[in-house]
Design a protein around this motif. Structure first.
Motif, PDB file in Angstrom:
ATOM      1  N   CYS A   1     -34.120  18.664  22.680  1.00  0.00           N
ATOM      2  CA  CYS A   1     -33.965  19.309  21.364  1.00  0.00           C
ATOM      3  C   CYS A   1     -33.283  20.668  21.512  1.00  0.00           C
ATOM      4  O   CYS A   1     -32.382  21.011  20.732  1.00  0.00           O
TER       5      CYS A   1
ATOM      6  N   ALA B   1     -34.965  17.622  11.920  1.00  0.00           N
ATOM      7  CA  ALA B   1     -35.650  16.375  12.293  1.00  0.00           C
ATOM      8  C   ALA B   1     -34.710  15.170  12.264  1.00  0.00           C
ATOM      9  O   ALA B   1     -34.785  14.282  13.107  1.00  0.00           O
ATOM     10  N   SER B   2     -33.791  15.168  11.304  1.00  0.00           N
ATOM     11  CA  SER B   2     -32.893  14.014  11.168  1.00  0.00           C
ATOM     12  C   SER B   2     -31.943  13.869  12.356  1.00  0.00           C
ATOM     13  O   SER B   2     -31.326  12.831  12.540  1.00  0.00           O
TER      14      SER B   2
ATOM     15  N   LEU C   1     -39.483  20.081  17.541  1.00  0.00           N
ATOM     16  CA  LEU C   1     -38.593  20.388  16.420  1.00  0.00           C
ATOM     17  C   LEU C   1     -38.794  21.824  15.972  1.00  0.00           C
ATOM     18  O   LEU C   1     -37.834  22.564  15.734  1.00  0.00           O
TER      19      LEU C   1
ATOM     20  N   VAL D   1     -43.503  15.769  18.955  1.00  0.00           N
ATOM     21  CA  VAL D   1     -42.236  15.764  18.216  1.00  0.00           C
ATOM     22  C   VAL D   1     -42.177  16.976  17.283  1.00  0.00           C
ATOM     23  O   VAL D   1     -41.184  17.708  17.251  1.00  0.00           O
TER      24      VAL D   1
ATOM     25  N   VAL E   1     -37.966  12.014  11.714  1.00  0.00           N
ATOM     26  CA  VAL E   1     -37.119  11.532  12.807  1.00  0.00           C
ATOM     27  C   VAL E   1     -36.784  10.053  12.610  1.00  0.00           C
ATOM     28  O   VAL E   1     -37.434   9.360  11.845  1.00  0.00           O
TER      29      VAL E   1
ATOM     30  N   LEU F   1     -32.979  14.056  15.424  1.00  0.00           N
ATOM     31  CA  LEU F   1     -33.731  13.510  16.557  1.00  0.00           C
ATOM     32  C   LEU F   1     -34.006  12.020  16.360  1.00  0.00           C
ATOM     33  O   LEU F   1     -34.573  11.604  15.356  1.00  0.00           O
ATOM     34  N   HIS F   2     -33.558  11.241  17.334  1.00  0.00           N
ATOM     35  CA  HIS F   2     -33.846   9.800  17.334  1.00  0.00           C
ATOM     36  C   HIS F   2     -34.742   9.481  18.519  1.00  0.00           C
ATOM     37  O   HIS F   2     -34.547  10.027  19.601  1.00  0.00           O
TER      38      HIS F   2
END
Ligand code: C2E
Ligand code: MG
Ligand code: MG
Ligand code: MG
Length: 287
Positions: A99, A145-146, A138, A134, A176, A148-149
């Protein structure tokens, strides 16, 4: 005679076993301090959109370079980390570092923010506090958040569907995206996708590898793409090593692609370089 051979064979087998057990224990012991000694590093493999050849994301992959054993493949040490429980400490470190790294990335040539895709092992799902980790990553990195996969394996999700669905819903609430990795290799199959709320599937590279020669693999790949699209989820193909594979996948509407032909895993600086200088995506296509 036979008895003797059998005995020798047994002894040999035992010694080989001891050796394997010892080696495993040694790896485990060495892996314990590897992060702090700086032997582990992250590499990033670019992921491209087939439609316009844009670099849209990257998967983070862990590398271990041991001072005397040399480079140890993830297929070996991730397994050791998983079996020993070390993954519970290592997983969050990778997540956090990834991240932080993604925060350094410029936008792609289409002006879009690039996502980071992080592998999560089954044990992290079952024992850890994945949602908490997570959220912490973040929050401390400041990553949206969008971007992160998470890549979960199909096998990690089968077995305990209720737990899986609850967890996936929490992850979605955190914002996510979740992908099923190595899709097609487990037994859950396509019908399973209806029950498990994921955002995408990554077609396992074994299908991609034989797609041109094996009509069954081509048919399966085509079916996975069609089914995923019917469910409104994204399809990524991994292990694209040849232009012909890229073209077959593009023709069939596969959304995203990843593989050595498109880009090898790169160190952090090299990925930034690629994003800064690459204005039209897929290098192989332009070469
Ligand atoms: P994966 O998540 O399926 O990752 C894709 C693997 O395919 C990577 O291997 C990548 O280097 C390799 N690959 C990519 N393109 C090609 C290609 O065109 N041809 C071929 N033959 N291979 C390609 P890698 O880095 O050795 O990782 C192996 C597995 O180890 C990963 O499979 C993943 O399951 C696991 N892994 C790696 N890093 C991590 C991590 O940080 N956490 C966890 N939990 N697992 C990890
Ligand atoms: Mg993966
Ligand atoms: Mg995979
Ligand atoms: Mg795979």
């Amino acid at each position: 005679q036979a008895k003797l051979a059998g005995k020798n064979c047994f002894r040999y087998y035992n010694r080989a076993m001891d050796h394997a057990v010892e080696r495993r224990l040694y790896l485990e012991q060495e892996l314990r301090g590897a992060w702090d000694r700086g032997e582990l590093r992250l590499v990033y493999q670019p992921i491209f959109r087939t439609r316009d050849h844009m670099l849209v994301g990257a998967e983070v992959l862990l590398r271990w370079n041991h001072p005397t054993l040399g480079s140890i493949p993830p297929s070996v040490f991730i397994d050791v980390a998983e079996q020993s429980g070390l993954i519970q400490a290592l997983g969050p470190k990778v997540l956090h570092a990834a991240c932080e790294q993604a925060m350094q990335w410029p936008r792609n040539a289409a002006g879009e923010e690039v996502f980071i895709s992080v592998n999560v092992s089954p044990r992290q799902l079952r024992n850890g506090d994945l949602v908490g980790e997570v959220e912490t990553s973040l929050h401390t990195s400041g990553l949206a958040a969008s971007r992160l996969h998470l890549e979960l394996t199909e096998t990690a999700v089968i077995g305990d569907e209720i737990l899986a669905v609850t967890l996936l819903e929490k992850l979605h609430r955190a914002g996510v995206r979740v992908w099923l990795d190595d899709f097609g290799t487990g037994f859950s199959g396509l019908s399973h996708l209806r029950q498990v709320p994921v955002d995408g599937v990554k077609i396992d590279r074994s299908f991609v590898a034989d797609m041109e020669r094996d009509p069954d693999d081509l048919a399966l790949t085509t079916a996975i793409i069609a089914m995923a699209h019917a469910l409104g989820i994204t399809v990524v193909a991994e292990g694209v090593e040849q232009r012909a594979q890229f073209e077959l996948l593009s023709q069939r509407g596969c959304d995203l692609v990843q593989g050595y032909w498109l880009g090898r895993p790169l160190n952090a600086d090299a990925l930034v370089q690629l994003l800064e200088h690459d204005t039209a995506g897929v290098p192989g296509i332009l070469a």
